[in-house]
Design a protein around this motif. Sequence first.
Motif, PDB file in Angstrom:
ATOM      1  N   LEU A  54      51.063  39.253  29.832  1.00 20.88           N
ATOM      2  CA  LEU A  54      49.984  39.678  29.817  1.00 20.88           C
ATOM      3  C   LEU A  54      49.625  39.970  28.443  1.00 20.88           C
ATOM      4  CD1 LEU A  54      47.472  39.222  31.475  1.00 20.88           C
ATOM      5  CD2 LEU A  54      48.331  41.521  32.413  1.00 20.88           C
TER       6      LEU A  54
ATOM      7  N   PRO B 139      52.759  43.447  43.040  1.00 14.82           N
ATOM      8  CA  PRO B 139      52.997  41.889  42.257  1.00 14.82           C
ATOM      9  C   PRO B 139      51.755  41.820  41.269  1.00 14.82           C
ATOM     10  CG  PRO B 139      54.412  41.194  44.247  1.00 14.82           C
ATOM     11  CD  PRO B 139      52.653  42.426  44.206  1.00 14.82           C
ATOM     12  N   ASN B 140      52.757  41.338  39.580  1.00 13.33           N
ATOM     13  CA  ASN B 140      51.740  41.480  38.825  1.00 13.33           C
ATOM     14  C   ASN B 140      50.259  42.300  38.841  1.00 13.33           C
ATOM     15  OD1 ASN B 140      53.268  39.541  38.011  1.00 13.33           O
ATOM     16  ND2 ASN B 140      52.517  38.105  39.499  1.00 13.33           N
TER      17      ASN B 140
ATOM     18  N   HIS C 105      42.661  40.961  35.108  1.00 13.89           N
ATOM     19  CA  HIS C 105      43.327  40.291  36.792  1.00 13.89           C
ATOM     20  C   HIS C 105      42.546  39.373  37.488  1.00 13.89           C
ATOM     21  CE1 HIS C 105      45.015  40.086  40.680  1.00 13.89           C
ATOM     22  NE2 HIS C 105      46.018  40.979  40.411  1.00 13.89           N
TER      23      HIS C 105
ATOM     24  N   ASP D  54      46.305  45.523  43.340  1.00 12.79           N
ATOM     25  CA  ASP D  54      45.994  45.602  42.250  1.00 12.79           C
ATOM     26  C   ASP D  54      45.400  45.590  41.600  1.00 12.79           C
ATOM     27  OD1 ASP D  54      46.206  42.925  44.415  1.00 12.79           O
ATOM     28  OD2 ASP D  54      44.599  43.586  45.034  1.00 12.79           O
TER      29      ASP D  54
ATOM     30  N   SER E  52      54.551  44.142  30.011  1.00 17.70           N
ATOM     31  CA  SER E  52      53.158  44.509  29.333  1.00 17.70           C
ATOM     32  C   SER E  52      52.417  45.641  28.977  1.00 17.70           C
ATOM     33  CB  SER E  52      52.743  42.941  29.579  1.00 17.70           C
ATOM     34  OG  SER E  52      53.522  41.725  29.867  1.00 17.70           O
TER      35      SER E  52
ATOM     36  N   SER F  93      50.990  45.956  32.800  1.00 17.81           N
ATOM     37  CA  SER F  93      51.243  45.663  33.903  1.00 17.81           C
ATOM     38  C   SER F  93      52.437  45.197  34.352  1.00 17.81           C
ATOM     39  CB  SER F  93      50.182  43.927  33.988  1.00 17.81           C
ATOM     40  OG  SER F  93      50.554  42.838  34.691  1.00 17.81           O
ATOM     41  N   SER F  94      52.926  44.565  35.515  1.00 21.32           N
ATOM     42  CA  SER F  94      54.422  44.318  35.818  1.00 21.32           C
ATOM     43  C   SER F  94      53.995  42.856  35.362  1.00 21.32           C
ATOM     44  CB  SER F  94      54.521  44.442  37.254  1.00 21.32           C
ATOM     45  OG  SER F  94      53.418  44.056  38.378  1.00 21.32           O
ATOM     46  N   ARG F  95      53.230  42.348  35.099  1.00 20.60           N
ATOM     47  CA  ARG F  95      53.691  40.830  35.121  1.00 20.60           C
ATOM     48  C   ARG F  95      54.338  41.112  33.609  1.00 20.60           C
ATOM     49  NH1 ARG F  95      47.875  36.588  33.903  1.00 20.60           N
ATOM     50  NH2 ARG F  95      49.101  35.068  32.719  1.00 20.60           N
TER      51      ARG F  95
END
Length: 304
Positions: free
Chosen positions: A245, A187-188, A79, A156, A218, A240-242
């Motif tokens: 990643l 987010p992320n 992160h 986070d 991811s 992860s929502s990103r």
Amino acid sequence: MSTVESGWYLEKNDQWPGYSVGLKIEKVLFEGKSEFQEILVFKSTTFGNVLVLDGCIQCTERDEHCYQEMISHLPINCHPDPKQVLVVGGGDGGVVREVLKYPGIERVTLCEIDQKVIEVCKEYLPSMAGSLSDPRCHVNIGDGIQYMKEHKDSFDIIITDAPDPIGAAKGLYELDYYRCLKAALKPNGIICSQGENLWLDLHVADQLLSSCRSLFPSIGYAFAGIPTYASGQIGFVMASSRPGLDFTKPLRMLSDDELDKMDMKFYNSSIHTASFVLPQFAKKVLFPASNGNSETQKNFQADV
């Protein structure tokens, strides 16, 4: 289930027929039952003090750093700027201790349902539970699922320090739990959960990744060796929502000097990357070639 025989503690579990883990007991330090589970602490002859919950070894003073460091530093170092961290479970304080090693962390919330575990660990495992007195740590005694429902888009990183999927803990391995994790992330954000072991619980790891695959763009699976856990190994499910990643590449490359200052005993940047390399039997189950959602880990393993 688990038994004491001729001065040895033998962890026996119906999940793993024909297999047990044993430690020789020097002295029983605490034995009791909370509202939620049976709690045992004993001093072993070679692994220091040992915490056992409902017959399952949770940690020993000699090798706890392996699990605590990996489940904490894997997500933190993926992160870019983590500030708010939630730890579900983990009343021994080991994960909180590791998360607090980063000065950029503003707040760690520990959700532990069993107050008695915290009390016992403060007395018999102070090197871990002492972290719970840090001013950046906020302890919430209660159900982690309910807490997440009340704190959406708040964290986070969320680390689930779960026991094995037995009894009340089964809910921490179900799809609905991972929906709660996703809703509580910023987010992320990134999650990292105890992912069982490849030798005895591959089907559980596959189930967890399937849940993540249905919710997150991811995902990843890492593992590490730890002598007192079943099969001498433990895994970590990450998601992860990103999109895109790559969990295998830490954003922070920690130097030896930094690792020494952080009192790191197991984790380093090379182990971070290597921990995602799976044995072939596990790779075929967890990341089959036809699974388009696991390209990051698939491509990494194809290149090493």
